[in-house]
Scaffold this motif. Structure first.
Motif, PDB file in Angstrom:
ATOM      1  N   THR A  66       0.851  -1.182   0.000  1.00 53.69           N
ATOM      2  CA  THR A  66       0.000   0.000   0.000  1.00 53.69           C
ATOM      3  C   THR A  66       0.895   1.243   0.000  1.00 53.69           C
ATOM      4  OG1 THR A  66      -0.085   0.131   2.413  1.00 53.69           O
ATOM      5  CG2 THR A  66      -1.775  -1.216   1.325  1.00 53.69           C
ATOM      6  N   ALA A  67       0.359   2.353  -0.428  1.00 48.96           N
ATOM      7  CA  ALA A  67       1.155   3.588  -0.491  1.00 48.96           C
ATOM      8  C   ALA A  67       1.699   3.995   0.878  1.00 48.96           C
ATOM      9  CB  ALA A  67       0.325   4.713  -1.113  1.00 48.96           C
ATOM     10  N   PRO A  68       0.883   3.961   1.950  1.00 52.74           N
ATOM     11  CA  PRO A  68       1.431   4.330   3.266  1.00 52.74           C
ATOM     12  C   PRO A  68       2.572   3.423   3.716  1.00 52.74           C
ATOM     13  CG  PRO A  68      -0.957   4.395   3.309  1.00 52.74           C
ATOM     14  CD  PRO A  68      -0.576   3.746   2.023  1.00 52.74           C
ATOM     15  N   MET A  69       2.478   2.118   3.447  1.00 51.05           N
ATOM     16  CA  MET A  69       3.561   1.215   3.836  1.00 51.05           C
ATOM     17  C   MET A  69       4.838   1.537   3.074  1.00 51.05           C
ATOM     18  SD  MET A  69       2.831  -0.940   6.243  1.00 51.05           S
ATOM     19  CE  MET A  69       1.834   0.327   7.051  1.00 51.05           C
ATOM     20  N   ALA A 121      -5.951 -10.943   4.237  1.00 52.51           N
ATOM     21  CA  ALA A 121      -5.790  -9.908   3.217  1.00 52.51           C
ATOM     22  C   ALA A 121      -4.790  -8.831   3.624  1.00 52.51           C
ATOM     23  CB  ALA A 121      -7.142  -9.262   2.914  1.00 52.51           C
ATOM     24  N   SER A 122      -4.646  -8.552   4.944  1.00 55.24           N
ATOM     25  CA  SER A 122      -3.708  -7.533   5.441  1.00 55.24           C
ATOM     26  C   SER A 122      -3.782  -6.267   4.596  1.00 55.24           C
ATOM     27  CB  SER A 122      -2.277  -8.094   5.442  1.00 55.24           C
ATOM     28  OG  SER A 122      -2.147  -9.174   6.327  1.00 55.24           O
ATOM     29  N   ALA A 123      -4.988  -5.726   4.484  1.00 58.01           N
ATOM     30  CA  ALA A 123      -5.229  -4.608   3.569  1.00 58.01           C
ATOM     31  C   ALA A 123      -4.435  -3.364   3.926  1.00 58.01           C
ATOM     32  CB  ALA A 123      -6.720  -4.289   3.535  1.00 58.01           C
ATOM     33  N   HIS A 124      -4.009  -3.221   5.183  1.00 60.45           N
ATOM     34  CA  HIS A 124      -3.201  -2.062   5.545  1.00 60.45           C
ATOM     35  C   HIS A 124      -1.762  -2.196   5.058  1.00 60.45           C
ATOM     36  CE1 HIS A 124      -2.326  -5.063   8.552  1.00 60.45           C
ATOM     37  NE2 HIS A 124      -1.363  -4.335   9.064  1.00 60.45           N
ATOM     38  N   LEU A 125      -1.370  -3.426   4.700  1.00 61.73           N
ATOM     39  CA  LEU A 125       0.003  -3.674   4.258  1.00 61.73           C
ATOM     40  C   LEU A 125       0.139  -3.811   2.750  1.00 61.73           C
ATOM     41  CD1 LEU A 125       1.045  -6.402   6.884  1.00 61.73           C
ATOM     42  CD2 LEU A 125       1.787  -4.019   6.839  1.00 61.73           C
ATOM     43  N   THR A 126      -0.805  -4.506   2.128  1.00 61.05           N
ATOM     44  CA  THR A 126      -0.627  -4.906   0.742  1.00 61.05           C
ATOM     45  C   THR A 126      -1.906  -4.780  -0.061  1.00 61.05           C
ATOM     46  OG1 THR A 126       0.083  -6.723  -0.705  1.00 61.05           O
ATOM     47  CG2 THR A 126      -1.104  -7.326   1.312  1.00 61.05           C
ATOM     48  N   VAL A 127      -1.745  -4.570  -1.356  1.00 63.80           N
ATOM     49  CA  VAL A 127      -2.878  -4.584  -2.274  1.00 63.80           C
ATOM     50  C   VAL A 127      -2.948  -5.912  -3.019  1.00 63.80           C
ATOM     51  CG1 VAL A 127      -2.823  -2.082  -2.565  1.00 63.80           C
ATOM     52  CG2 VAL A 127      -1.490  -3.531  -4.127  1.00 63.80           C
TER      53      VAL A 127
END
Length: 323
Positions: A192-195, A223-229
């Motif tokens: 993700t952009a923030p990561m 899914a770990s959506a905060h880490l990866t798309v």
């Protein structure tokens, strides 16, 4: 009969364990000395050593030497000496935000593990019940989430240091096998952009030279959506992007907590399932025994039988593939 019970029969009955904390390892140049917990069976000799790197989370103490009791208790009761460091990223240390390496201390985490192996004499002195019982030729490493990143570097993965552009390759040849639990996958556009912005060390992993035998454990709903798309498959990258020998345990309906491996009744476990945790316990135990005793046909058979028991259950908890 439950799947985990069938697999557990292959490892033998559990034995009582002892646990000592904190054992303090002097660490010049580190923000604070390294504190570890040591958990071991009360009997036996020639005991393999298993280093466990914690992940991060909302709870104050899971990300420290006090976390991961479901795994630690099981591994120790089946013959491993488990050593758990409190990494500098732990909220229990309350370090200032401007401490060098903050907030994730990815390099220091790896140094913690090698420091443990350099200080086995310190551990034996602090836990005299272990004197003469360790087998330093049989060492493994395991890590969950961010701890999986730490473990992967020790197993041979590499990255580009975001500060100076150098290649970092801190593999430790003393480590003969590993387990990666819900570990980070590839970088680049998978993040993700923030990561990518805040944790650039995650942007450049290279698994192509991670040759140490490793079991990768991933949940098909993680899914770990905060880490990866990239979706749940991201956590399988350390298997697919690394050379063999590797094995992949895919857990059905499992999310990032893999059923609750980080602690007993943890509030942030979104997929709490004791049977799933038991599956992780037994499969990881069988795998590490087989890899740390490669010339013992009994342990090779136990690992294969564990895989067969998993997949032949009326309602399998997961599947295993190897290369």
């Amino acid at each position: 009969m439950r799947t985990s019970t069938r697999i557990g029969d292959l490892l033998g009955p559990p034995t009582p364990v002892l646990s000592v904390r904190p054992v303090v390892i002097p660490a010049p140049g580190r923000a604070v000395d390294l504190q570890v917990r040591v958990t071991a069976p009360v009997t036996g000799s020639g005991l393999p050593i298993l280093l466990l790197s914690h992940g991060q989370g909302h709870s104050n103490h899971l990300s420290s030497l006090d976390g991961y009791a479901p795994l630690v208790d099981f591994w120790a009761s089946h013959g491993f000496v488990v050593v758990q460091p409190t990494h500098l990223s732990s909220t229990t240390l309350k370090l200032a935000h401007d401490t060098p390496g903050a907030p994730m201390y990815w390099r220091s985490r790896v140094e913690d593990m090698t420091r443990v192996l350099d200080a086995l004499d310190v551990i034996e002195a602090a836990v005299p019940q272990l004197l003469g019982r360790l087998d330093p030729s049989r060492v493994a490493v395991a890590g969950h989430s961010m701890g999986g990143h730490t473990a992967s570097l020790l197993l041979g993965a590499r990255l580009t240091d975001p500060d100076d552009g150098s290649e970092v390759h801190p593999a430790d040849p003393r480590i003969k096998a590993g387990v990666l639990l819900a570990a980070p996958g590839r970088g680049g556009d998978a993040l993700t952009a923030p990561m990518a912005e805040h944790f650039p060390f995650l942007a450049t992993p290279d698994f192509s030279r991670m040759t140490t035998p490793t079991l990768v454990v991933a949940g098909d709903k993680d899914a770990s959506a905060h880490l990866t798309v990239a979706g749940p498959e991201w956590h399988t990258d350390p298997y697919f992007l690394a050379p063999g020998p590797k094995s992949l345990l895919t857990l059905f309906d499992a999310e990032h907590g893999l059923g609750g491996v980080s602690g007993y009744d943890v509030a942030e476990t979104t997929d709490e399932n004791p049977e799933r945790v038991a599956t992780v316990q037994h499969l990881t135990g069988a795998y590490l025994r087989a890899r740390l005793h490669p010339d013992d046909p009994a342990w090779q058979s136990a690992w294969q039988s564990a895989c067969d028991a998993l997949t032949s259950a009326p309602k399998p908890m997961g599947r295993v593939e190897s290369k």
